[in-house]
Design an enzyme around this catalytic site. Structure first.
Site, PDB file in Angstrom:
ATOM      1  N   ASP A  50       0.827  -1.216   0.000  1.00 29.89           N
ATOM      2  CA  ASP A  50       0.000   0.000   0.000  1.00 29.89           C
ATOM      3  C   ASP A  50       0.857   1.260   0.000  1.00 29.89           C
ATOM      4  OD1 ASP A  50      -2.403   1.307  -0.168  1.00 29.89           O
ATOM      5  OD2 ASP A  50      -2.857   1.205   1.973  1.00 29.89           O
ATOM      6  N   LYS A  92       2.086   4.705  -0.886  1.00 30.12           N
ATOM      7  CA  LYS A  92       1.599   5.956  -1.486  1.00 30.12           C
ATOM      8  C   LYS A  92       2.018   7.083  -0.551  1.00 30.12           C
ATOM      9  CE  LYS A  92      -2.982   5.007   0.416  1.00 30.12           C
ATOM     10  NZ  LYS A  92      -4.402   4.918   0.186  1.00 30.12           N
ATOM     11  N   ASN A 117       0.698   7.366   3.017  1.00 30.39           N
ATOM     12  CA  ASN A 117       1.042   6.398   4.062  1.00 30.39           C
ATOM     13  C   ASN A 117       2.458   6.552   4.580  1.00 30.39           C
ATOM     14  OD1 ASN A 117      -1.461   5.307   4.150  1.00 30.39           O
ATOM     15  ND2 ASN A 117      -1.011   3.588   2.786  1.00 30.39           N
ATOM     16  N   ASP A 157       0.221   2.603   8.330  1.00 29.91           N
ATOM     17  CA  ASP A 157      -0.916   1.960   7.683  1.00 29.91           C
ATOM     18  C   ASP A 157      -0.551   0.609   7.055  1.00 29.91           C
ATOM     19  OD1 ASP A 157      -3.379   1.374   6.748  1.00 29.91           O
ATOM     20  OD2 ASP A 157      -3.674   3.208   5.610  1.00 29.91           O
ATOM     21  N   THR A 159      -3.979   1.137  -3.831  1.00 28.11           N
ATOM     22  CA  THR A 159      -4.580   2.348  -4.363  1.00 28.11           C
ATOM     23  C   THR A 159      -4.395   2.339  -5.877  1.00 28.11           C
ATOM     24  OG1 THR A 159      -4.203   3.503  -2.324  1.00 28.11           O
ATOM     25  CG2 THR A 159      -4.273   4.857  -4.295  1.00 28.11           C
TER      26      THR A 159
END
Ligand SMILES: Nc1ncnc2c1ncn2[C@@H]1O[C@H](COP(=O)(O)OP(=O)(O)OP(=O)(O)O)[C@@H](O)[C@H]1O
Length: 320
Positions: A135, A137, A140, A153, A170
């Site tokens: 995840d 991005k 985060n 996260d 995402t």
């Protein structure tokens, strides 16, 4: 690394909300046992069930409990009551990397290289333990008071043997093998690092569309357009990270992460120094003091009132 056991909500003085997520919020709290400030992630059980995230929140806790790394947010404890799950984390005070990037528009080469290196070290650490992050991005990544990265996260993280099949992440950061449901491994994180490098240097992600399906299509087409100001080494590394063919993607080859570390874009970077935090971060966040609650926004004391869940559903969380 969990340091506090037997926690109860009454041991915390609630302060402002630091951020909100899909099924709860993160509050700044003062822990009465030691008088220090922490970030308390509060997840409403009813919402977690409704959004089918039970396994994800358990994994988030389990993964965070077993890792300890200077660039990963530290989990200090976990507990629950009838309505909520709670993750007690170190308070990361330098703000969201995302806001720093948006404020700057885009980052210069050296700045981008520094953050890419810290994130690459996080992936190296996780992958050695067969953990996929899945995840990455800018939202985060938090910055600590000195400006070092703290990855947060871990809701999509997964401990794997070899490959896993779930669609998560995402849209802008998804690797082609995830969209095509081919099963995916550590290479997805290296793909996402390529997206992050591009976004830091350009100020926007490489594959973008208003509609997620349009994003998927662009990812699968794999056409990369580089703004004029990218230097040839950053372009080369990004192309190698954003290679659709897993067997050819840098990071996923025989040389593993060393191929990335030895890439020309990182020439001159002291990797050992980065890991031991001897290399100074390019941005020094302006931080307020831990005790300054001038931003304090009074949230109703009923914040913990998620919808009650029945006894059978409570059993879903016995191993949290
Ligand atoms: N340890 C921390 N210290 C300071 N702020 C934090 C911390 N953890 C989270 N936050 C803030 O809270 C926000 C939400 O946290 P997080 O992303 O973990 O929640 P989430 O519910 O998983 O969100 P999402 O729905 O995006 O997955 C972060 O973007 C950040 O601004």
């Amino acid at each position: 690394m969990v340091v506090a056991e037997g926690l109860k909500l009454t041991e915390f003085e609630m302060k402002e909300t630091l951020g909100t997520g899909s099924f709860g919020r993160v509050r700044l709290v003062r822990f009465r046992r030691d008088g220090r400030h922490y970030a308390l992630k509060i997840l409403k059980k009813a919402e977690v069930i409704h959004l089918k995230q039970v396994e994800h929140v358990k994994t988030e806790k389990q993964v965070l409990a077993q890792v300890s790394h200077p660039f990963i947010v530290n989990l200090c404890g976990a507990f629950q009551d009838a309505l909520n799950l709670y993750l007690l984390m170190e308070y990361v005070i330098g703000g969201e990397f995302f806001s720093h990037l948006r404020r700057a528009g885009r980052f210069p080469n050296d700045t981008s290289r520094f953050y890419a290196a810290e994130v690459a070290l996080v992936f190296e650490y996780l992958h050695k333990r067969s953990i996929l992050y899945r995840d990455l991005k800018p939202e985060n990544i938090l910055l600590d008071r000195d400006g070092h990265v703290k990855v947060t996260d871990f809701g999509f993280a997964k401990q794997v043997e070899y490959r896993t099949w779930t669609l998560c992440g995402t849209p802008e950061y998804l690797a082609p093998e995830i969209i095509l449901s081919k099963g995916h491994g550590k290479a997805v994180d290296w793909w996402a690092l390529g997206v992050l490098c591009y976004e830091m240097l350009a100020g926007y992600p490489p594959f973008y569309d208003e509609d997620p399906l349009g994003i998927y299509q662009k990812i699968l087409e794999g056409k990369l357009k580089f703004p004029w100001h990218f230097d040839r080494h950053s372009k080369d590394l990004i192309k190698k990270l954003l290679t659709a063919d897993l067997t050819k993607r840098i990071g996923n080859l025989k040389g593993g992460v060393d191929d990335i570390k030895k890439h020309k874009w990182f020439t001159g970077l002291d990797w050992q120094g980065v890991l031991s935090m001897q290399v100074s971060p390019p941005i020094k966040p302006s931080v307020r003091s831990d005790h300054d609650t001038s931003n304090f926004e009074k949230y109703p004391d009923s914040f913990e009132e998620g919808a009650p869940i029945d006894k059978r559903d409570q059993e879903l969380f016995v191993d949290f």
